[in-house]
Design a protein around this motif. Structure first.
Motif, PDB file in Angstrom:
ATOM      1  N   SER A  23       0.882  -1.167   0.000  1.00 35.01           N
ATOM      2  CA  SER A  23       0.000   0.000   0.000  1.00 35.01           C
ATOM      3  C   SER A  23       0.922   1.221   0.000  1.00 35.01           C
ATOM      4  CB  SER A  23      -0.914  -0.023   1.218  1.00 35.01           C
ATOM      5  OG  SER A  23      -0.141  -0.082   2.380  1.00 35.01           O
ATOM      6  N   CYS A  24       0.335   2.406  -0.055  1.00 34.96           N
ATOM      7  CA  CYS A  24       1.127   3.632  -0.265  1.00 34.96           C
ATOM      8  C   CYS A  24       2.318   3.726   0.699  1.00 34.96           C
ATOM      9  CB  CYS A  24       0.254   4.867  -0.090  1.00 34.96           C
ATOM     10  SG  CYS A  24      -1.247   4.817  -1.061  1.00 34.96           S
ATOM     11  N   LYS A  25       2.029   3.519   1.997  1.00 31.77           N
ATOM     12  CA  LYS A  25       3.061   3.782   2.988  1.00 31.77           C
ATOM     13  C   LYS A  25       4.145   2.708   3.049  1.00 31.77           C
ATOM     14  CE  LYS A  25       0.462   4.839   6.579  1.00 31.77           C
ATOM     15  NZ  LYS A  25       0.197   5.237   7.973  1.00 31.77           N
ATOM     16  N   ASP A  26       3.938   1.605   2.351  1.00 31.13           N
ATOM     17  CA  ASP A  26       5.008   0.602   2.312  1.00 31.13           C
ATOM     18  C   ASP A  26       6.177   1.112   1.473  1.00 31.13           C
ATOM     19  OD1 ASP A  26       3.917  -1.437   3.907  1.00 31.13           O
ATOM     20  OD2 ASP A  26       2.507  -1.912   2.314  1.00 31.13           O
ATOM     21  N   CYS A  27       5.874   1.951   0.497  1.00 30.79           N
ATOM     22  CA  CYS A  27       6.944   2.491  -0.355  1.00 30.79           C
ATOM     23  C   CYS A  27       7.244   3.957  -0.056  1.00 30.79           C
ATOM     24  CB  CYS A  27       6.568   2.372  -1.827  1.00 30.79           C
ATOM     25  SG  CYS A  27       6.202   0.694  -2.337  1.00 30.79           S
TER      26      CYS A  27
ATOM     27  N   LYS B  41      16.129  12.208  -9.921  1.00 34.83           N
ATOM     28  CA  LYS B  41      15.434  11.185  -9.130  1.00 34.83           C
ATOM     29  C   LYS B  41      14.978  11.800  -7.805  1.00 34.83           C
ATOM     30  CE  LYS B  41      18.557   7.702 -10.946  1.00 34.83           C
ATOM     31  NZ  LYS B  41      17.923   6.471 -11.305  1.00 34.83           N
ATOM     32  N   SER B  42      13.745  11.518  -7.448  1.00 40.05           N
ATOM     33  CA  SER B  42      13.269  12.119  -6.211  1.00 40.05           C
ATOM     34  C   SER B  42      13.821  11.385  -4.993  1.00 40.05           C
ATOM     35  CB  SER B  42      11.740  12.152  -6.172  1.00 40.05           C
ATOM     36  OG  SER B  42      11.249  10.858  -6.366  1.00 40.05           O
ATOM     37  N   ARG B  43      14.421  10.237  -5.225  1.00 35.39           N
ATOM     38  CA  ARG B  43      15.126   9.549  -4.143  1.00 35.39           C
ATOM     39  C   ARG B  43      16.441   9.018  -4.682  1.00 35.39           C
ATOM     40  NH1 ARG B  43      10.858   5.790  -0.848  1.00 35.39           N
ATOM     41  NH2 ARG B  43       9.444   6.166  -2.590  1.00 35.39           N
ATOM     42  N   ASN B  44      17.413   8.969  -3.831  1.00 34.71           N
ATOM     43  CA  ASN B  44      18.710   8.422  -4.215  1.00 34.71           C
ATOM     44  C   ASN B  44      18.556   6.949  -4.613  1.00 34.71           C
ATOM     45  OD1 ASN B  44      21.190   6.808  -3.157  1.00 34.71           O
ATOM     46  ND2 ASN B  44      21.944   8.884  -3.490  1.00 34.71           N
ATOM     47  N   PRO B  45      19.323   6.468  -5.642  1.00 33.38           N
ATOM     48  CA  PRO B  45      19.183   5.067  -6.069  1.00 33.38           C
ATOM     49  C   PRO B  45      19.315   4.069  -4.918  1.00 33.38           C
ATOM     50  CG  PRO B  45      20.518   6.249  -7.630  1.00 33.38           C
ATOM     51  CD  PRO B  45      20.244   7.209  -6.524  1.00 33.38           C
ATOM     52  N   LEU B  46      20.177   4.365  -3.969  1.00 32.51           N
ATOM     53  CA  LEU B  46      20.335   3.442  -2.838  1.00 32.51           C
ATOM     54  C   LEU B  46      19.056   3.397  -2.009  1.00 32.51           C
ATOM     55  CD1 LEU B  46      22.152   1.549  -1.208  1.00 32.51           C
ATOM     56  CD2 LEU B  46      22.972   3.529   0.066  1.00 32.51           C
ATOM     57  N   ASN B  47      18.452   4.557  -1.808  1.00 33.12           N
ATOM     58  CA  ASN B  47      17.191   4.600  -1.054  1.00 33.12           C
ATOM     59  C   ASN B  47      16.074   3.854  -1.778  1.00 33.12           C
ATOM     60  OD1 ASN B  47      17.704   7.869   0.410  1.00 33.12           O
ATOM     61  ND2 ASN B  47      17.925   5.862   1.326  1.00 33.12           N
ATOM     62  N   ILE B  48      16.070   3.993  -3.116  1.00 32.96           N
ATOM     63  CA  ILE B  48      15.066   3.283  -3.909  1.00 32.96           C
ATOM     64  C   ILE B  48      15.257   1.771  -3.733  1.00 32.96           C
ATOM     65  CG2 ILE B  48      14.341   2.713  -6.285  1.00 32.96           C
ATOM     66  CD1 ILE B  48      13.359   5.407  -5.638  1.00 32.96           C
ATOM     67  N   ALA B  49      16.521   1.340  -3.857  1.00 29.36           N
ATOM     68  CA  ALA B  49      16.813  -0.093  -3.743  1.00 29.36           C
ATOM     69  C   ALA B  49      16.431  -0.610  -2.356  1.00 29.36           C
ATOM     70  CB  ALA B  49      18.281  -0.340  -4.034  1.00 29.36           C
TER      71      ALA B  49
ATOM     72  N   GLY C  84      22.633  -5.528  -5.820  1.00 29.26           N
ATOM     73  CA  GLY C  84      23.802  -5.077  -5.058  1.00 29.26           C
ATOM     74  C   GLY C  84      25.081  -5.778  -5.463  1.00 29.26           C
ATOM     75  N   GLU C  85      24.960  -6.927  -6.114  1.00 31.70           N
ATOM     76  CA  GLU C  85      26.145  -7.667  -6.557  1.00 31.70           C
ATOM     77  C   GLU C  85      26.667  -7.158  -7.900  1.00 31.70           C
ATOM     78  OE1 GLU C  85      27.410 -10.954  -4.828  1.00 31.70           O
ATOM     79  OE2 GLU C  85      26.729  -9.381  -3.484  1.00 31.70           O
ATOM     80  N   THR C  86      25.890  -6.323  -8.578  1.00 28.96           N
ATOM     81  CA  THR C  86      26.298  -5.839  -9.899  1.00 28.96           C
ATOM     82  C   THR C  86      27.084  -4.534  -9.778  1.00 28.96           C
ATOM     83  OG1 THR C  86      24.322  -4.482 -10.205  1.00 28.96           O
ATOM     84  CG2 THR C  86      24.171  -6.797 -10.883  1.00 28.96           C
ATOM     85  N   PHE C  87      27.673  -4.109 -10.897  1.00 29.38           N
ATOM     86  CA  PHE C  87      28.384  -2.828 -10.902  1.00 29.38           C
ATOM     87  C   PHE C  87      27.433  -1.691 -10.520  1.00 29.38           C
ATOM     88  CE2 PHE C  87      31.359  -5.035 -13.862  1.00 29.38           C
ATOM     89  CZ  PHE C  87      32.510  -4.842 -13.102  1.00 29.38           C
ATOM     90  N   HIS C  88      26.220  -1.770 -11.065  1.00 27.09           N
ATOM     91  CA  HIS C  88      25.246  -0.718 -10.762  1.00 27.09           C
ATOM     92  C   HIS C  88      24.972  -0.656  -9.263  1.00 27.09           C
ATOM     93  CE1 HIS C  88      23.664  -1.427 -15.104  1.00 27.09           C
ATOM     94  NE2 HIS C  88      24.594  -0.499 -15.092  1.00 27.09           N
ATOM     95  N   GLY C  89      24.777  -1.812  -8.691  1.00 24.35           N
ATOM     96  CA  GLY C  89      24.467  -1.868  -7.257  1.00 24.35           C
ATOM     97  C   GLY C  89      25.628  -1.384  -6.408  1.00 24.35           C
ATOM     98  N   LYS C  90      26.844  -1.762  -6.810  1.00 25.88           N
ATOM     99  CA  LYS C  90      28.026  -1.325  -6.051  1.00 25.88           C
ATOM    100  C   LYS C  90      28.127   0.200  -6.099  1.00 25.88           C
ATOM    101  CE  LYS C  90      29.736  -5.558  -5.472  1.00 25.88           C
ATOM    102  NZ  LYS C  90      29.420  -6.240  -4.229  1.00 25.88           N
ATOM    103  N   ALA C  91      27.893   0.760  -7.301  1.00 24.86           N
ATOM    104  CA  ALA C  91      27.976   2.220  -7.433  1.00 24.86           C
ATOM    105  C   ALA C  91      26.890   2.896  -6.605  1.00 24.86           C
ATOM    106  CB  ALA C  91      27.849   2.611  -8.900  1.00 24.86           C
ATOM    107  N   ALA C  92      25.726   2.278  -6.577  1.00 26.39           N
ATOM    108  CA  ALA C  92      24.632   2.838  -5.769  1.00 26.39           C
ATOM    109  C   ALA C  92      25.015   2.852  -4.296  1.00 26.39           C
ATOM    110  CB  ALA C  92      23.350   2.036  -5.978  1.00 26.39           C
ATOM    111  N   THR C  93      25.722   1.805  -3.858  1.00 26.40           N
ATOM    112  CA  THR C  93      26.160   1.752  -2.462  1.00 26.40           C
ATOM    113  C   THR C  93      27.065   2.931  -2.136  1.00 26.40           C
ATOM    114  OG1 THR C  93      26.166  -0.625  -2.744  1.00 26.40           O
ATOM    115  CG2 THR C  93      27.180   0.197  -0.736  1.00 26.40           C
ATOM    116  N   PHE C  94      27.819   3.375  -3.149  1.00 27.36           N
ATOM    117  CA  PHE C  94      28.685   4.537  -2.940  1.00 27.36           C
ATOM    118  C   PHE C  94      27.952   5.847  -3.269  1.00 27.36           C
ATOM    119  CE2 PHE C  94      31.850   1.127  -3.439  1.00 27.36           C
ATOM    120  CZ  PHE C  94      32.511   1.302  -2.239  1.00 27.36           C
TER     121      PHE C  94
END
Lengths: 352, 287
Positions: free
Chosen positions: A142-146, A196-204, A231-241
């Motif tokens: 529902s709305c508040k879950d995301c 993006k209205s949220r940082n990629p890490l926050n989205i993930a 998180g195991e991919t290059f994209h995910g690693k970059a998002a972590t940073f």
């Protein structure tokens, strides 16, 4: 204690409480707080545990709230059942309610009703195409879950050194516009929406609350713990940073230009990640414009998991063993050499 | 001396080698082991899938208590907002006050103990945020009453200077505690002796008989008054319970807290909702 006395005490208590907190409210005026709700709700300790055992916190952090997209919406705009002070237990907020804000392009009252329509037909809808509840429908968000209160993430175009309000830009706004409240809100609103209205890490992290939940993944027969494997991919690693430019879940799973609430199943031919479409996802002008459609054929959500991705598993396994099997003995030998240097004359047992 | 430095150098070098061995272990073989356990965990979940469909998903304790809070960081670009995330809570909290490590009451009763009077509970919990339980729930007799109240730090428990002028109302990292006379001296009501007694009870609770438990509880709550102080005991001009000036409230705040002029205004506030707040719990429920 009789009732009259009780009432008197109640009045005095409530009144004194209101007075106690009123002085600081005057110092920090709150544009949308017409009902003066912050008289009470600015107190961090205003809380209770409800009948279900859930913590209910009634505190509103004014400075944070004023930096959110709902800052101009008065409290009663969402909490429509509250008409008196002190009020009874408030009902659950209906996010689809029409609030007092006028949507400028249609000049109608603003509401999130369209979102509900999108969600209904999306992969996250609680009902299937013929209107029956999906299996484990309580798992669907529902709305508040995301969403929690969306906060502004303004961009700064002045020298591009950092994100945030650019005083230089505000100065340019002030050439024509006179009210700082308007300038501030408009700048925040527009520049937040430009990225993006949220940082990629926050989205993930938000998606991961469900999609990394082992029991939920199993219940719904999903093939992967999606955010873990991201998180195991290059994209995910970059998002972590905290890289802002890497694709997050929404970039691949939503068709460009559509609402994020229109996310479709990978089996749906209209989905951006459908077998026939997913090649285009990587090859957009923003990402890898000259990439072959085959780029998207790699296992984006492959996990180091024998059951899910056996080929990747053995491949990775080999390199892990090679790395560990080489470096650990090497380190062991270095360590033993150091021990010998530390105790040059030490022996085990008597020398012959 | 040279030999000594050589030994130190060797030790540091050995520590470094061990450190790297641990890291290499973690990213290589430990990773494989982790995957192995995760895979088996998933298989177990699959195995019990059917049973799960019939049973509640998780025990209430797990679901309500352990999963109810997590910490999150919101990356806003210009700042990072780190806060507790309460499941289902929409508004950002952005506020961390930390637990009250001193209070021995909340170890059993929790941080939000007030629940009986529906209309008042949130307000009372709000006060409990900066007023020690004993301030309202302990009525000292004439022989040990001192009229002295002080602030204690929530984290360290130590008596600290008044935070009133520094913090915004109600968000202090300190709480008010009363002092009592004891053997000619004055001491805080939450004395070490009382704290130790209640903590010892909590540690040994499982091993005690029912009779022993009752006795211990009786002794712990010996100082607690049946009728706590009520709102108007503090919120009055003549003789407020708390010496507001002594505990650091500025004059304008005291005037606000104890003002009587506005009482008349509120009486005329026709839409003011009148809860049955001061009826004892059971009677209130009946109505």
């Amino acid at each position: 204690m009789n009732l009259t006395r009780a009432k008197k005490i109640c009045f005095i208590f409530s009144l004194s409480f209101l007075i106690l907190i009123s002085d600081s409210v005057q110092k920090t005026s709150f544009a949308a707080d017409i009902g003066n709700c912050l008289l009470c709700h600015k107190y961090p300790g205003l809380s209770r545990v409800d009948e279900e055992g859930r913590m209910r916190l009634f505190f509103i952090n004014e400075s944070i709230y004023n930096n959110g997209v709902h800052a101009k919406v008065k409290c009663e705009g969402c909490h429509t059942d509250i008409t008196e002070i002190p009020h009874k237990a408030a009902k659950k907020v209906d996010c689809l309610v029409e609030c007092h804000i006028i949507e400028p392009t249609t000049e109608t009252k603003f509401s999130h009703k369209d979102v509900a329509t999108f969600i209904k037909t999306s992969v996250h809808g609680k009902v299937d195409k013929i209107g029956n509840d999906k299996k484990f429908s309580e798992d669907y968000p529902s709305c508040k879950d995301c969403h929690d209160e969306p906060l502004y993430r303004p961009l700064s175009f002045f020298k591009k050194v950092r994100p945030g309000i650019s005083e230089a830009s505000l100065g340019r706004c002030r050439v024509c516009h006179k009210k700082d409240d308007f300038i501030y809100q408009f700048y925040n609103h527009v520049t937040t929406r430009l990225h993006k209205s949220r940082n990629p890490l926050n989205i993930a992290e938000m998606c991961g609350r469900c999609h990394d939940d082992s029991s939920l993944v199993t219940r719904h027969g999903l093939s992967t713990k999606a955010v873990f494997s991201y998180g195991e991919t290059f994209h995910g690693k970059a998002a972590t940073f905290l890289d802002e430019r890497v694709p997050d879940c929404l970039d691949c799973h939503v068709n460009k230009g559509e609402s994020v609430h229109q996310m479709l199943s990978h089996k749906d031919p209209l989905s951006s990640i459908h077998e026939t479409n997913k090649g285009k996802v990587c090859a957009t002008i923003d990402c890898h414009p000259s990439a072959s459609p085959k780029l998207a054929n790699y296992g984006v959500h492959s996990e180091f998991n024998l059951t899910q991705s056996p080929a990747q598993y053995f491949f990775t396994f080999f390199f892990i063993v090679l790395t560990g099997g080489t470096l650990l003995p090497l380190m062991g030998i270095i360590f033993l050499d150091l021990v010998r240097r530390f105790f040059p004359h030490a022996t085990i047992g008597r020398r012959k | 001396m040279k030999n000594f430095f050589f030994k130190i150098y060797m030790l540091v070098f050995m520590a470094l080698v061990v450190f790297f061995m641990v890291i290499i272990w973690k990213v290589t073989f430990a990773h494989i082991l982790h995957e192995y356990h995760e895979r088996h965990k998933t298989q177990e979940i699959t195995k019990f899938k059917e049973q799960r469909e019939q049973k509640p998903d998780k025990t209430k304790f797990e679901k309500v208590i352990l999963e109810s809070e997590e910490r999150v960081k919101n990356y806003l670009g210009y700042r990072i907002l780190e806060e507790v995330r309460i499941k289902g809570h929409f508004h950002h909290i952005g506020f961390d006050i930390g637990p009250d490590n001193r209070s021995y009451c909340i170890k059993c009763h929790g941080d939000m103990p007030h629940d009986a009077v529906k209309e008042l509970r949130a307000f009372l919990n709000m006060h409990a945020f900066f007023v020690g339980c004993e301030t309202c729930h302990v009525k000292l007799g004439d022989s040990n009453k001192t009229g002295v109240f002080k602030w204690y730090d929530r984290t360290t428990g130590e008596i600290v200077a008044s935070p009133v002028k520094r913090g915004s109302p109600g968000s202090f990292k300190a709480k008010i505690i009363p002092f009592e006379k004891s053997g000619g001296a004055i001491q805080r009501v939450d004395s070490e002796e009382r704290i130790n007694f209640s903590l010892e009870y909590k540690q040994n609770e499982k091993t005690l008989s029912e009779g022993q438990k009752s006795r211990a509880k009786k002794l712990i709550h010996q100082i607690v008054s049946k009728q706590p102080y009520i709102c108007e005991d503090c919120h009055q001009k003549e003789r407020p319970l708390l010496p507001l000036e002594n505990i650091g409230y500025p004059r304008e705040r005291i005037d606000s807290i104890t003002s009587t002029e506005v009482v008349g205004m509120i009486k005329n506030y026709t839409k003011f909702y009148m809860p049955k707040m001061l009826l004892p719990g059971d009677e209130a429920k009946k109505q």
